[in-house]
Motif scaffolding. Structure first.
Motif, mmCIF file in Angstrom:
data_model
loop_
_atom_site.group_PDB
_atom_site.id
_atom_site.type_symbol
_atom_site.label_atom_id
_atom_site.label_comp_id
_atom_site.label_asym_id
_atom_site.label_seq_id
_atom_site.Cartn_x
_atom_site.Cartn_y
_atom_site.Cartn_z
ATOM 1 N N ASN A 384 0.830 -1.204 0.000
ATOM 2 C CA ASN A 384 0.000 0.000 0.000
ATOM 3 C C ASN A 384 0.866 1.257 0.000
ATOM 4 O O ASN A 384 0.589 2.230 -0.709
ATOM 5 C CB ASN A 384 -0.925 -0.016 1.211
ATOM 6 C CG ASN A 384 -1.934 1.111 1.170
ATOM 7 O OD1 ASN A 384 -2.725 1.209 0.243
ATOM 8 N ND2 ASN A 384 -1.895 1.982 2.170
ATOM 9 N N ARG A 385 1.955 1.225 0.785
ATOM 10 C CA ARG A 385 2.856 2.394 0.817
ATOM 11 C C ARG A 385 3.580 2.576 -0.507
ATOM 12 O O ARG A 385 3.968 3.691 -0.853
ATOM 13 C CB ARG A 385 3.884 2.228 1.939
ATOM 14 C CG ARG A 385 3.320 2.438 3.328
ATOM 15 C CD ARG A 385 4.458 2.664 4.317
ATOM 16 N NE ARG A 385 5.442 1.605 4.269
ATOM 17 C CZ ARG A 385 5.375 0.499 5.005
ATOM 18 N NH1 ARG A 385 4.341 0.297 5.809
ATOM 19 N NH2 ARG A 385 6.309 -0.432 4.911
ATOM 20 N N ARG A 386 3.804 1.475 -1.243
ATOM 21 C CA ARG A 386 4.511 1.582 -2.512
ATOM 22 C C ARG A 386 3.714 2.369 -3.543
ATOM 23 O O ARG A 386 4.244 2.754 -4.588
ATOM 24 C CB ARG A 386 4.773 0.181 -3.087
ATOM 25 C CG ARG A 386 5.648 -0.694 -2.244
ATOM 26 C CD ARG A 386 7.093 -0.291 -2.310
ATOM 27 N NE ARG A 386 7.644 -0.472 -3.615
ATOM 28 C CZ ARG A 386 8.434 -1.480 -3.964
ATOM 29 N NH1 ARG A 386 8.747 -2.396 -3.090
ATOM 30 N NH2 ARG A 386 8.923 -1.564 -5.184
ATOM 31 N N GLY A 387 2.443 2.581 -3.270
ATOM 32 C CA GLY A 387 1.598 3.273 -4.234
ATOM 33 C C GLY A 387 0.596 2.307 -4.787
ATOM 34 O O GLY A 387 0.813 1.665 -5.815
ATOM 35 N N GLN A 588 6.323 15.547 -10.256
ATOM 36 C CA GLN A 588 5.215 15.244 -11.160
ATOM 37 C C GLN A 588 5.650 15.376 -12.618
ATOM 38 O O GLN A 588 5.309 14.539 -13.452
ATOM 39 C CB GLN A 588 4.038 16.183 -10.877
ATOM 40 C CG GLN A 588 3.334 15.923 -9.547
ATOM 41 C CD GLN A 588 2.503 14.645 -9.580
ATOM 42 O OE1 GLN A 588 2.232 14.116 -10.640
ATOM 43 N NE2 GLN A 588 2.131 14.151 -8.410
ATOM 44 N N GLN A 617 10.437 10.984 -2.680
ATOM 45 C CA GLN A 617 9.284 10.139 -2.468
ATOM 46 C C GLN A 617 8.112 10.533 -3.363
ATOM 47 O O GLN A 617 7.329 9.693 -3.806
ATOM 48 C CB GLN A 617 8.854 10.186 -0.999
ATOM 49 C CG GLN A 617 7.780 9.158 -0.632
ATOM 50 C CD GLN A 617 8.209 7.725 -0.936
ATOM 51 O OE1 GLN A 617 9.362 7.357 -0.769
ATOM 52 N NE2 GLN A 617 7.262 6.925 -1.440
ATOM 53 N N GLU A 618 8.009 11.842 -3.646
ATOM 54 C CA GLU A 618 6.923 12.289 -4.516
ATOM 55 C C GLU A 618 7.032 11.660 -5.904
ATOM 56 O O GLU A 618 6.020 11.415 -6.570
ATOM 57 C CB GLU A 618 6.928 13.811 -4.648
ATOM 58 C CG GLU A 618 6.716 14.553 -3.333
ATOM 59 C CD GLU A 618 8.029 14.752 -2.574
ATOM 60 O OE1 GLU A 618 9.072 14.178 -3.004
ATOM 61 O OE2 GLU A 618 8.016 15.452 -1.559
ATOM 62 N N GLN A 621 5.516 8.133 -5.833
ATOM 63 C CA GLN A 621 4.061 8.204 -5.802
ATOM 64 C C GLN A 621 3.501 8.602 -7.163
ATOM 65 O O GLN A 621 2.493 8.056 -7.628
ATOM 66 C CB GLN A 621 3.621 9.194 -4.731
ATOM 67 C CG GLN A 621 3.983 8.746 -3.318
ATOM 68 C CD GLN A 621 3.737 9.833 -2.290
ATOM 69 O OE1 GLN A 621 3.433 10.982 -2.643
ATOM 70 N NE2 GLN A 621 3.895 9.497 -1.015
ATOM 71 N N ALA A 624 3.712 5.772 -9.611
ATOM 72 C CA ALA A 624 2.732 4.735 -9.306
ATOM 73 C C ALA A 624 1.316 5.175 -9.601
ATOM 74 O O ALA A 624 0.396 4.363 -9.608
ATOM 75 C CB ALA A 624 2.849 4.331 -7.835
ATOM 76 N N THR A 626 -0.321 7.726 -7.802
ATOM 77 C CA THR A 626 -1.059 8.157 -6.622
ATOM 78 C C THR A 626 -1.078 9.660 -6.459
ATOM 79 O O THR A 626 -1.798 10.174 -5.627
ATOM 80 C CB THR A 626 -0.427 7.557 -5.360
ATOM 81 O OG1 THR A 626 0.943 7.988 -5.265
ATOM 82 C CG2 THR A 626 -0.488 6.045 -5.396
ATOM 83 N N GLY A 627 -0.310 10.366 -7.230
ATOM 84 C CA GLY A 627 -0.240 11.803 -7.020
ATOM 85 C C GLY A 627 -1.229 12.577 -7.849
ATOM 86 O O GLY A 627 -1.195 13.793 -7.889
ATOM 87 N N ARG A 636 2.403 2.520 -15.531
ATOM 88 C CA ARG A 636 3.013 2.828 -14.245
ATOM 89 C C ARG A 636 4.427 2.265 -14.188
ATOM 90 O O ARG A 636 4.694 1.179 -14.711
ATOM 91 C CB ARG A 636 2.151 2.274 -13.109
ATOM 92 C CG ARG A 636 0.866 3.058 -12.915
ATOM 93 C CD ARG A 636 -0.018 2.405 -11.858
ATOM 94 N NE ARG A 636 -1.070 3.309 -11.429
ATOM 95 C CZ ARG A 636 -2.192 3.527 -12.086
ATOM 96 N NH1 ARG A 636 -2.401 2.917 -13.241
ATOM 97 N NH2 ARG A 636 -3.093 4.367 -11.627
#
Length: 937
Positions: A384-387, A588, A617-618, A621, A624, A626-627, A636
């Motif tokens: 879940n943390r991996r995205g 991004q 870290q951004e 995300q 993956a 999630t951002g 992805r």
């Protein structure tokens, strides 16, 4: 209580639990005299039409004589089996041995007439097919080689049971009856049919657990908290699409709904007026038997037992666990657990979270099985943390289905492999295993699954004998290194840590497989590029020189460089490295540039891309998804915080892609015209026959000695058996004194070697116990005196004289039977490489020509065989042939429980086997060749 029929003992080993076509279970066992009333009750529930098909005439009821006949068997010439659910027969099968005229007979007659009867309500569940497998195995055990069956032409279902079984058949029509005759010797087709049925049945049994229409949580507390109430809350929060019921015997009589959840509340399962597919059991262990009985009576299809207090708690708990499985199977139910964490299915039409996980993972392409609740929690949290992607899109680390089986007393990793094999929602299988209860079956299923989708495994409790106390598994003598080799041979990607499990799974689920080991590296840090380059070399990849875009690189620079790398024919994969930059730029924008380049159509096949980032870290995300909401179909990209992690995952993908390419054209087990299989079988029969504690007459025709459960063969017997398979051992003559040594040398021809055969000195050249290149009598006598002065008396040493073999590389070839894994063939270099460093390769028997070549090349010291440092390459083709012949020997004759060839000197042309030993024993049962059945309890 079961009593034997007539005068033969009741054959307990014929009892088996089986999974039927619809995923339910049944017990198959011999019919006994105690079954008279069960038989009568069963027959009363069979329709008149089915009775007519069985007896070819109206037959409304069984006479007392019929009942006696059908319940009294000698378990040799007359055998009856029943399929049972609960305590009731649902089907029967029997055979009667007959002679050539069709009359009752005894051995050596090898034909039997077989007949079935299946209760109408259970027709179509595959009961008759399962019974045919088991009655066929029983018949073969009793010396019956052929079945005959007479069937009415209108009985299409039964005709199909016989014709679909895969046996060699003969069919005729006479007097209005179809007569079918078929040999019982398993064929490639009959084994394929059996295994296909096994896969469909076991997959269906798992599918019923993972896709229930209704769930009852038994043990839901009246107040918030507690295991049962937590699971109930998790089911509702996940948006489960089926019906949910709360069950607790302590609920008040007038309590209709559990608030604030608003679900129906019941004091017992019996109070639920609709079917319940799945029961989650969260009551104390001592109350579970009553719950299981209630579930069975209600028709529940499966149980998830969260309750602890079973085999993990000691002997009493093991008995309780055994009783749980037996009780559940008697009702046709499967069990996940006990001591389970739960199950999850993220499919839109299900959304099942019958687990202790506080949230339903976002949907994805990873199927996850663990034998540990703690590891399950860690994996779900880490992924879940991996995205895990957006709720509306399958994420890079999303889950399709998840099972944490606890003590896995019933449903195991093998069952999940059967399910995931053709599950369209699962692309990658991830497994955390602490024990493998049936290694032979696991490797078979894993090989088949790995041929279509990756299987990634991390094995806990890797040291022999350290399996968790809750796991009732067969003992195995195979060391962990051997297990690794067997998994590799099956195409399983074995990793060392849970982190690597997730790293590899994420890359495989999101990226195409690489076409080769060539890796392009690009990024905005020269140092990080060099670290990545070194990591590639460590993993035996072929990195291209890193391309440094400098710290001033913009997202557009990354996009252009990645586009060029992906279009380059000299690379098969790309690793993008990134460090935080000074000045304008955003994670991004960089993620969008990398994704754009990665998914742009290129001139060749797609290539995998992985990103290594330091403290961005951004970026992970954003890659993956999630951002922000990426467009549908956006590719992805997996991101890793360390180069070593990304490269290790990529290397596993490269090795898996290579295995999959090779597996697409499987090798074959060669035939050799000079193999005397029948002669070897006759020798083995004589050698295993006990005679006053010894076997044979001392003349070389049978001089092995009994050693515990097996027979250690003499040198002469070993050499004769090996010769039957075209393996010759260089003769060695005993030398009990110097004169005998000289006579032996003159007979063999100088130069010779003098060496001891005592077990504590065999193969110990490091102790100075071997003298080589002795060119004459004087040298031989001097060497004899030195050895006896230095090592002991001649009778203690067991000295022998052997002709010198051409010089080459000393190797060792072994084969051994493991009770759980079956026959394993091993190869390594003799001496320190294999004994001290463990540099030995292993493969399951029978090995193919392709397997033999891979065994030789997979050891670390393999370069010594192929011309290391200018030496002449040795005859590896002869070595491969030797491996194949030894493999054939132990595969054809499972009584050969151990074969040891050491040393095998491989020269530039040909090879010489200088020493050989072998052990015979009654073979362990081959469960993979018999009828399908569930693990016994």
């Amino acid at each position: 209580m079961r009593s034997p029929s007539d005068h033969h003992a009741y054959p307990t080993h014929w009892e088996a639990d089986v999974v039927l076509r619809d995923g339910g279970t049944a017990q198959i066992r011999p019919i006994t005299t105690d079954d008279a009333q069960r038989l009568v009750s069963f027959y009363e529930r069979v329709s008149d039409e089915s009775k007519y098909y069985r007896f070819f005439a109206p037959y409304p009821r069984l006479s007392d004589r019929d009942v006696h006949r059908f319940t009294h068997h000698d378990y040799v010439d007359r055998v009856g089996l029943a399929a049972i659910v609960g305590d009731e027969f649902i089907a029967t099968v029997r055979y009667d041995r007959i002679d050539g005229r069709g009359m009752p007979a005894a051995a050596p007659a090898d034909e039997a007439e077989v007949a079935f009867l299946v209760q109408d309500a259970h027709q179509g569940r595959g009961v008759a097919s399962a019974l045919l497998e088991h009655i066929g195995a029983v018949a073969r055990e009793r010396g019956i080689r052929r079945f005959a069956a007479e069937v009415l032409p209108a009985n299409n279902k039964m005709i199909k049971v016989f014709t679909d079984a895969g046996y060699t058949q003969k069919r005729s029509f006479e007097d209005g009856v179809v007569r079918l005759e078929f040999d019982l010797e398993p064929t490639d087709r009959s084994l394929a049919v059996m295994r296909a049925r096994e896969q469909r049945a076991e997959a269906r049994s798992v599918q019923r657990l993972l896709s229930p229409g209704s769930v009852a949580v038994i043990g839901t507390s009246r107040t918030p908290g507690g295991v049962g109430r937590t699971v109930l809350r998790n089911l509702l929060d996940a948006g489960f699409t089926g019906r949910v019921h709360a069950v607790n015997h302590a609920f008040p009589d007038d309590m209709a709904r559990l608030e604030p959840e608003g679900v129906p509340a019941h004091r017992s399962l019996r109070a639920i007026e609709e079917p319940v597919d799945l029961a989650v059991v969260a009551v104390p262990a001592e109350r579970v038997p009553a719950v299981v009985a209630e579930c069975g009576d209600h028709g529940v299809q499966g149980l998830v037992v969260l309750s602890a207090g079973y085999a993990e708690s000691g002997g009493e708990g093991r008995d309780r666990q055994r009783d749980l499985v037996r009780q559940a199977r008697s009702y046709g139910m499967r069990v996940i657990g006990p001591n389970a964490f739960g199950i999850i299915n993220t499919a839109d039409g299900v959304r099942l979270n019958a687990s202790l996980s506080p949230q339903l993972p976002n949907p994805g392409r990873l199927g996850l099985f663990t034998q540990s609740g703690a590891i399950g929690i860690a994996l779900l949290s880490g992924l879940n943390r991996r995205g895990a992607g957006l709720a509306s899109l399958a994420g890079i680390a999303g889950i399709s289905t998840f099972v944490s089986a606890g003590n896995r007393a019933d449903v195991s990793g093998n069952d999940l492999l059967q399910y995931w094999y053709d599950d369209p929602l699962t692309d990658v299988v991830l497994m955390y295993l602490e024990s493998i209860g049936n290694p032979r079956k696991f490797t078979r299923l894993a090989r088949r699954t790995a041929a279509v989708k990756p299987v990634v495994v991390v094995k806990g409790a890797r040291h022999t004998g350290s399996a968790p106390t809750g796991h009732a598994v067969p003992t195995t003598r195979i060391p962990d290194a051997t297990v690794s080799d067997l998994l590799r041979q099956a195409g399983v990607i074995r990793v060392d840590t849970v982190t690597e499990l997730a790293d590899t799974g994420v890359l495989l689920a999101s990226q195409p497989l690489p076409a080769g080991p060539r890796v392009a590296i690009l990024g905005n840090s020269e140092s990080l590029g060099l670290i990545t380059y070194d990591a590639c070399l460590t993993e035996e990849l072929r990195p291209l020189p890193p391309r440094d875009l400098t710290t001033d690189a913009t997202p557009d620079d990354f996009r252009r460089a990645l586009t060029e790398a992906l279009a380059d024919d000299t690379c098969d994969a790309v690793v993008v490295t990134a460090i935080p930059w000074v000045g304008d730029g955003s994670a991004q924008a960089l993620a969008a540039a990398v994704r754009e380049a990665a998914q742009a159509p290129g001139p060749g096949p797609a290539k995998p891309v992985a990103v290594v980032h330091l403290e961005i870290q951004e970026l992970a995300q954003a890659l993956a998804g999630t951002g922000g909401e990426p467009a549908p179909g956006t590719r992805r990209i997996p991101a890793y915080p360390a180069a070593e992690r990304a490269v290790r995952a990529l290397a596993e993908a490269v090795r898996y892609a290579r295995w999959r390419e090779e597996a697409a054209e499987p090798g074959r087990v060669p035939e050799y015209d000079d193999i005397d299989e029948a002669g070897a079988a006759a020798d083995i029969q004589v050698l295993l026959a006990p005679a006053d504690g010894r076997v044979g007459d001392g003349t070389g025709a049978g001089t092995g000695e009994g050693t515990g459960p097996g027979v250690e063969l003499s040198a002469a017997d070993t050499q004769r058996l090996l010769a039957r398979y075209g393996v010759s051992v260089l003769p060695a003559l005993p030398a009990p004194d110097p004169d005998a040594a000289v006579r032996a040398a003159e007979r063999l021809g100088f130069p010779v070697a003098l060496k001891p055969t005592a077990s504590h000195l065999r193969h110990r050249a490091d102790l100075g116990g071997v003298r080589l290149e002795l060119g004459g009598e004087a040298e031989l006598r001097r060497a004899y005196a030195e050895l006896t002065d230095y090592l002991g008396r001649p009778e203690e040493l067991g000295l022998v004289v052997q002709r010198m073999a051409p010089r080459g590389v000393d190797t060792v070839v072994r084969a051994a039977i493991d009770p759980a894994a079956g026959a394993v063939l091993s190869f390594g270099l003799a001496g320190a490489p294999s004994e001290l460093l463990g540099d030995t390769a292993h493969g399951l028997v029978p090995v193919t020509g392709q397997d033999a070549a891979e065994l030789i090349r997979s050891i670390r010291a393999a370069p010594l065989l192929f011309g290391w440092r200018g030496s002449k390459p040795v005859d590896t083709a002869a070595l491969e042939e030797l491996l194949l012949r030894v493999s054939r020997l132990v595969d054809d004759h499972p009584e050969m429980v151990a074969v040891d060839l050491e040393p095998v000197v491989v020269a530039q042309h040909g090879l010489s086997v200088l020493g050989a030993s072998a052990r015979l024993a009654p073979p362990p049962p081959r469960t993979d060749l018999g009828p399908r059945h569930m693990p016994a309890y």
